[in-house]
Write a protein that holds these residues in place. Sequence first.
Motif, PDB file in Angstrom:
ATOM      1  N   ILE A 182       0.842  -1.250  -0.037  1.00 56.77           N
ATOM      2  CA  ILE A 182      -0.072  -0.093   0.128  1.00 56.77           C
ATOM      3  C   ILE A 182       0.782   1.241   0.017  1.00 56.77           C
ATOM      4  CG2 ILE A 182      -1.649   1.334   1.228  1.00 56.77           C
ATOM      5  CD1 ILE A 182      -2.819  -1.184   2.524  1.00 56.77           C
ATOM      6  N   THR A 183       0.802   2.250  -0.962  1.00 57.92           N
ATOM      7  CA  THR A 183       1.361   3.386  -0.993  1.00 57.92           C
ATOM      8  C   THR A 183       0.705   4.703  -1.986  1.00 57.92           C
ATOM      9  OG1 THR A 183       3.548   4.470  -1.539  1.00 57.92           O
ATOM     10  CG2 THR A 183       2.762   2.597  -2.990  1.00 57.92           C
ATOM     11  N   ASP A 184       0.941   5.598  -1.758  1.00 51.55           N
ATOM     12  CA  ASP A 184       0.540   6.674  -2.664  1.00 51.55           C
ATOM     13  C   ASP A 184       1.714   7.603  -3.324  1.00 51.55           C
ATOM     14  OD1 ASP A 184       1.118   8.275  -0.729  1.00 51.55           O
ATOM     15  OD2 ASP A 184      -0.902   9.111  -0.439  1.00 51.55           O
ATOM     16  N   SER A 185       2.861   7.080  -3.329  1.00 52.90           N
ATOM     17  CA  SER A 185       4.187   7.700  -3.619  1.00 52.90           C
ATOM     18  C   SER A 185       4.877   7.026  -4.499  1.00 52.90           C
ATOM     19  CB  SER A 185       4.844   8.287  -2.595  1.00 52.90           C
ATOM     20  OG  SER A 185       5.227   7.358  -1.807  1.00 52.90           O
ATOM     21  N   ALA A 186       6.148   7.549  -4.701  1.00 51.58           N
ATOM     22  CA  ALA A 186       7.359   6.797  -5.587  1.00 51.58           C
ATOM     23  C   ALA A 186       7.733   5.654  -4.958  1.00 51.58           C
ATOM     24  CB  ALA A 186       8.415   7.671  -5.604  1.00 51.58           C
ATOM     25  N   GLU A 187       7.379   5.195  -3.838  1.00 50.64           N
ATOM     26  CA  GLU A 187       7.686   3.977  -3.081  1.00 50.64           C
ATOM     27  C   GLU A 187       7.099   3.015  -3.978  1.00 50.64           C
ATOM     28  OE1 GLU A 187       6.749   5.299   1.781  1.00 50.64           O
ATOM     29  OE2 GLU A 187       5.255   4.407   0.345  1.00 50.64           O
ATOM     30  N   ALA A 188       6.096   2.916  -4.491  1.00 52.22           N
ATOM     31  CA  ALA A 188       5.710   2.274  -5.740  1.00 52.22           C
ATOM     32  C   ALA A 188       6.774   1.460  -6.615  1.00 52.22           C
ATOM     33  CB  ALA A 188       4.197   2.433  -6.355  1.00 52.22           C
ATOM     34  N   TYR A 189       7.550   2.507  -7.053  1.00 53.56           N
ATOM     35  CA  TYR A 189       8.679   2.274  -8.282  1.00 53.56           C
ATOM     36  C   TYR A 189       9.622   1.773  -7.299  1.00 53.56           C
ATOM     37  CZ  TYR A 189      12.256   3.200 -11.460  1.00 53.56           C
ATOM     38  OH  TYR A 189      13.528   2.850 -12.210  1.00 53.56           O
ATOM     39  N   TYR A 190      10.089   2.185  -6.072  1.00 55.09           N
ATOM     40  CA  TYR A 190      11.091   1.612  -5.474  1.00 55.09           C
ATOM     41  C   TYR A 190      11.107   0.187  -5.182  1.00 55.09           C
ATOM     42  CZ  TYR A 190      11.678   6.606  -4.405  1.00 55.09           C
ATOM     43  OH  TYR A 190      11.968   8.176  -4.431  1.00 55.09           O
ATOM     44  N   LEU A 191       9.668  -0.322  -4.676  1.00 53.64           N
ATOM     45  CA  LEU A 191       9.460  -1.414  -4.450  1.00 53.64           C
ATOM     46  C   LEU A 191       9.444  -2.262  -5.587  1.00 53.64           C
ATOM     47  CD1 LEU A 191       8.346  -3.513  -2.459  1.00 53.64           C
ATOM     48  CD2 LEU A 191       6.067  -2.892  -2.755  1.00 53.64           C
ATOM     49  N   MET A 192       8.997  -1.877  -6.780  1.00 52.35           N
ATOM     50  CA  MET A 192       9.191  -2.675  -8.027  1.00 52.35           C
ATOM     51  C   MET A 192      10.773  -2.977  -8.402  1.00 52.35           C
ATOM     52  SD  MET A 192       6.529  -0.404 -10.658  1.00 52.35           S
ATOM     53  CE  MET A 192       5.116   0.019  -9.985  1.00 52.35           C
ATOM     54  N   LYS A 193      11.626  -1.921  -8.281  1.00 50.66           N
ATOM     55  CA  LYS A 193      12.944  -2.169  -8.598  1.00 50.66           C
ATOM     56  C   LYS A 193      13.672  -3.174  -7.545  1.00 50.66           C
ATOM     57  CE  LYS A 193      14.266  -0.412 -11.829  1.00 50.66           C
ATOM     58  NZ  LYS A 193      13.996  -1.143 -13.087  1.00 50.66           N
ATOM     59  N   GLN A 194      13.188  -3.112  -6.398  1.00 47.81           N
ATOM     60  CA  GLN A 194      13.628  -4.032  -5.409  1.00 47.81           C
ATOM     61  C   GLN A 194      13.086  -5.560  -5.849  1.00 47.81           C
ATOM     62  OE1 GLN A 194      11.608  -4.245  -1.473  1.00 47.81           O
ATOM     63  NE2 GLN A 194      13.374  -4.445  -0.328  1.00 47.81           N
ATOM     64  N   ARG A 195      11.983  -5.683  -6.270  1.00 47.25           N
ATOM     65  CA  ARG A 195      11.797  -6.888  -6.822  1.00 47.25           C
ATOM     66  C   ARG A 195      11.897  -7.379  -8.201  1.00 47.25           C
ATOM     67  NH1 ARG A 195       7.086  -8.650  -3.796  1.00 47.25           N
ATOM     68  NH2 ARG A 195       7.354  -7.862  -1.464  1.00 47.25           N
ATOM     69  N   GLY A 196      12.651  -6.603  -8.873  1.00 49.89           N
ATOM     70  CA  GLY A 196      12.987  -6.703 -10.296  1.00 49.89           C
ATOM     71  C   GLY A 196      11.717  -6.779 -11.439  1.00 49.89           C
ATOM     72  N   ILE A 197      10.970  -5.844 -10.854  1.00 49.62           N
ATOM     73  CA  ILE A 197       9.516  -5.871 -11.610  1.00 49.62           C
ATOM     74  C   ILE A 197       9.933  -4.794 -12.870  1.00 49.62           C
ATOM     75  CG2 ILE A 197       7.171  -5.010 -11.629  1.00 49.62           C
ATOM     76  CD1 ILE A 197       7.005  -6.353  -8.860  1.00 49.62           C
ATOM     77  N   GLU A 198       9.664  -5.609 -14.101  1.00 43.14           N
ATOM     78  CA  GLU A 198       9.712  -4.646 -15.151  1.00 43.14           C
ATOM     79  C   GLU A 198       8.386  -4.159 -15.798  1.00 43.14           C
ATOM     80  OE1 GLU A 198      11.585  -7.161 -17.719  1.00 43.14           O
ATOM     81  OE2 GLU A 198      13.677  -7.333 -16.413  1.00 43.14           O
ATOM     82  N   ASN A 199       7.228  -4.760 -15.468  1.00 43.78           N
ATOM     83  CA  ASN A 199       5.872  -4.530 -16.117  1.00 43.78           C
ATOM     84  C   ASN A 199       5.121  -4.147 -15.001  1.00 43.78           C
ATOM     85  OD1 ASN A 199       7.158  -6.135 -17.934  1.00 43.78           O
ATOM     86  ND2 ASN A 199       6.742  -7.846 -17.307  1.00 43.78           N
ATOM     87  N   VAL A 200       4.235  -3.152 -15.613  1.00 41.22           N
ATOM     88  CA  VAL A 200       3.069  -2.532 -14.729  1.00 41.22           C
ATOM     89  C   VAL A 200       1.873  -2.315 -15.662  1.00 41.22           C
ATOM     90  CG1 VAL A 200       2.599  -0.556 -13.507  1.00 41.22           C
ATOM     91  CG2 VAL A 200       4.977  -1.231 -13.883  1.00 41.22           C
ATOM     92  N   ILE A 201       0.864  -2.974 -14.786  1.00 39.85           N
ATOM     93  CA  ILE A 201      -0.495  -2.897 -15.228  1.00 39.85           C
ATOM     94  C   ILE A 201      -1.321  -1.913 -14.462  1.00 39.85           C
ATOM     95  CG2 ILE A 201      -2.669  -4.234 -15.394  1.00 39.85           C
ATOM     96  CD1 ILE A 201      -1.153  -6.764 -16.161  1.00 39.85           C
ATOM     97  N   ILE A 202      -1.904  -0.865 -15.029  1.00 38.23           N
ATOM     98  CA  ILE A 202      -2.646   0.044 -14.085  1.00 38.23           C
ATOM     99  C   ILE A 202      -3.911   0.003 -14.458  1.00 38.23           C
ATOM    100  CG2 ILE A 202      -2.800   2.495 -13.811  1.00 38.23           C
ATOM    101  CD1 ILE A 202      -0.019   2.863 -14.282  1.00 38.23           C
ATOM    102  N   MET A 203      -4.821  -0.047 -13.392  1.00 40.87           N
ATOM    103  CA  MET A 203      -6.212   0.126 -13.371  1.00 40.87           C
ATOM    104  C   MET A 203      -6.724   1.051 -12.170  1.00 40.87           C
ATOM    105  SD  MET A 203      -7.121  -3.579 -11.472  1.00 40.87           S
ATOM    106  CE  MET A 203      -6.201  -4.410 -12.558  1.00 40.87           C
ATOM    107  N   GLY A 204      -8.232   1.471 -12.288  1.00 50.05           N
ATOM    108  CA  GLY A 204      -8.545   2.312 -11.135  1.00 50.05           C
ATOM    109  C   GLY A 204      -9.066   3.569 -11.892  1.00 50.05           C
ATOM    110  N   VAL A 205      -9.093   4.597 -11.017  1.00 50.72           N
ATOM    111  CA  VAL A 205      -9.679   6.156 -11.390  1.00 50.72           C
ATOM    112  C   VAL A 205      -8.872   7.004 -11.066  1.00 50.72           C
ATOM    113  CG1 VAL A 205     -11.982   5.109 -11.564  1.00 50.72           C
ATOM    114  CG2 VAL A 205     -11.136   6.224  -9.446  1.00 50.72           C
ATOM    115  N   HIS A 206      -8.891   8.424 -11.707  1.00 51.21           N
ATOM    116  CA  HIS A 206      -9.736   8.320 -13.000  1.00 51.21           C
ATOM    117  C   HIS A 206      -8.637   8.519 -14.282  1.00 51.21           C
ATOM    118  CE1 HIS A 206     -12.663   9.669 -10.204  1.00 51.21           C
ATOM    119  NE2 HIS A 206     -13.462   8.811 -11.042  1.00 51.21           N
ATOM    120  N   VAL A 207      -9.258   7.913 -15.266  1.00 53.69           N
ATOM    121  CA  VAL A 207      -7.987   7.652 -16.357  1.00 53.69           C
ATOM    122  C   VAL A 207      -7.359   8.679 -16.988  1.00 53.69           C
ATOM    123  CG1 VAL A 207      -9.694   7.205 -18.095  1.00 53.69           C
ATOM    124  CG2 VAL A 207      -7.709   6.117 -18.216  1.00 53.69           C
TER     125      VAL A 207
END
Length: 525
Positions: A182-207
Amino acid sequence: MNPAGFLSLRVVALLVFAFAAVAQAGSLNLNFRSQKETEAGSGKYHALSKPGKWDAKKTAIVVCDMWNDHYCRNAAHRVGEMAPRMNEVLNAARKQGALIIHCPSGCMKHYADTPQRKLAQQAPKVKAKIELQSWCYLDPKSEAPMPVKVDQPCDDIGKLRDRVRFFDRQIATLEIKLGDAITDSAEAYYLMKQRGIENVIIMGVHVNMCVLGRPFGIRQMVQAGQNVALMRDLTDAMYNPAEEPFVNHFTGNDLVFEHIERHWCPTITSGDVLGDGVIYRFSGDQRKHIAIVMAEREYKTADTLPKFALKELGKDFRISLVFADVKDRNQLPGVEVIQDADVILISVRRRNLPQAHLDLFRQHVAAGKPLIGIRTASHAFHQSKSGAPKGLAEWRDFDPSVLGGNYHGHHSSKLTTFARTEKGAANHPILNDVSDRQFQTFGSLYEVSPLTKSTKVLMTGNSRGVNGREPVAWTNTSPGGGKVFYTSLGHPYDFGITAFRQMLRNAIYWSVDMKPGDASGGCCQ
């Protein structure tokens, strides 16, 4: 049990959970839709779909601002409506090994003591290709203006709520499970890089707002170097149909999706992840789907029809545009979209298509679905005298067998032409609000007599100095039983004639048994 024993059991449980997740990890089979300009500077785009696979373990799903309420009641209603389907997608993605990141912006205090919040906080900061900001605004140098206005984006009926926070957490329908973040900041990106995550699917509002602008949103994730895809059927725009371009709320959504596909990233659907092939639709989305196929150069319908469609049909129809390939005149990139169409409008001239593509039109007709033809559609799928080039197919009797016509030439384009309602046809719904007075048309008068007996002539025309009249608009029933309307009008200047525009608009509504406004009412339109 002593604390050490309890801790050991907890560690074991977490390890079992982790191994189970890894064991079930796999690939996400996705269909990426993107927009490719037909040629540089044309402003016209092919909508192309391409299958692909993402490693689930290297994929994060970001859930943007799915709050438990909103100042706009209709917006909150739509969030609640799509949340159950979204929760199914999240559960399926978890099982495959994807990381779920919940991002209900402004609500971190509510989740302060949860393990999911702490998971995001512990990720070490890393430097991205760009400096991640709390908001990324539209830069005119990298993308066109947004296609919908948002001066007063809420589509509530009656007294509007004050624009204050009515939310304090994510909607409860979306389960937050162990291993999520759970986050609302750049922490999302930091966590992705920590996990080796390269792909992002985004859903939710408002587009058209947060999904694009947040630090975990499309603009910044793309600029940071991630592979990004928007799940277009599990998002919603803040758009009021009372604002430009004055279209149905869900057509407004579609315009934003196209904008994102052109400038930022491809889109996918929930059916890809769930494997059921279903594209989620809001209950208020009652639009019919019209596919407009344009493949002719003489009358520039690739310019006139898209503008006509947005203005005249945007309140009640989902609109798909198919353009001919600029380099290969017999290719229609993205034509597969007609498989889902309720009605097809054809403006094609002497094109021979690959058999599989021509079969899509045959299947539409055989299924009893309606079809609209204008101008050169009477000689759409065959050459004048020669047969189809090697490897391509023709439909030589399309005109008589489907349209009910008999095109065999035309009078000189130098002769002034006129059209008027056929005697006894004025009460046909296609001629509602169409003046029965004669009006001048443009382009040559087609020679089409005699028509098949199954046709009903609505309008006839004549050329000055030529004896006799020719049908210029009529209805027919296709071999599959579907409604058919054809008009030989369709010159660029004809689109400036009120009678022609009204007749064509009426014909499209008539073909799918609708009246204007049928798909634009209700609580969430």
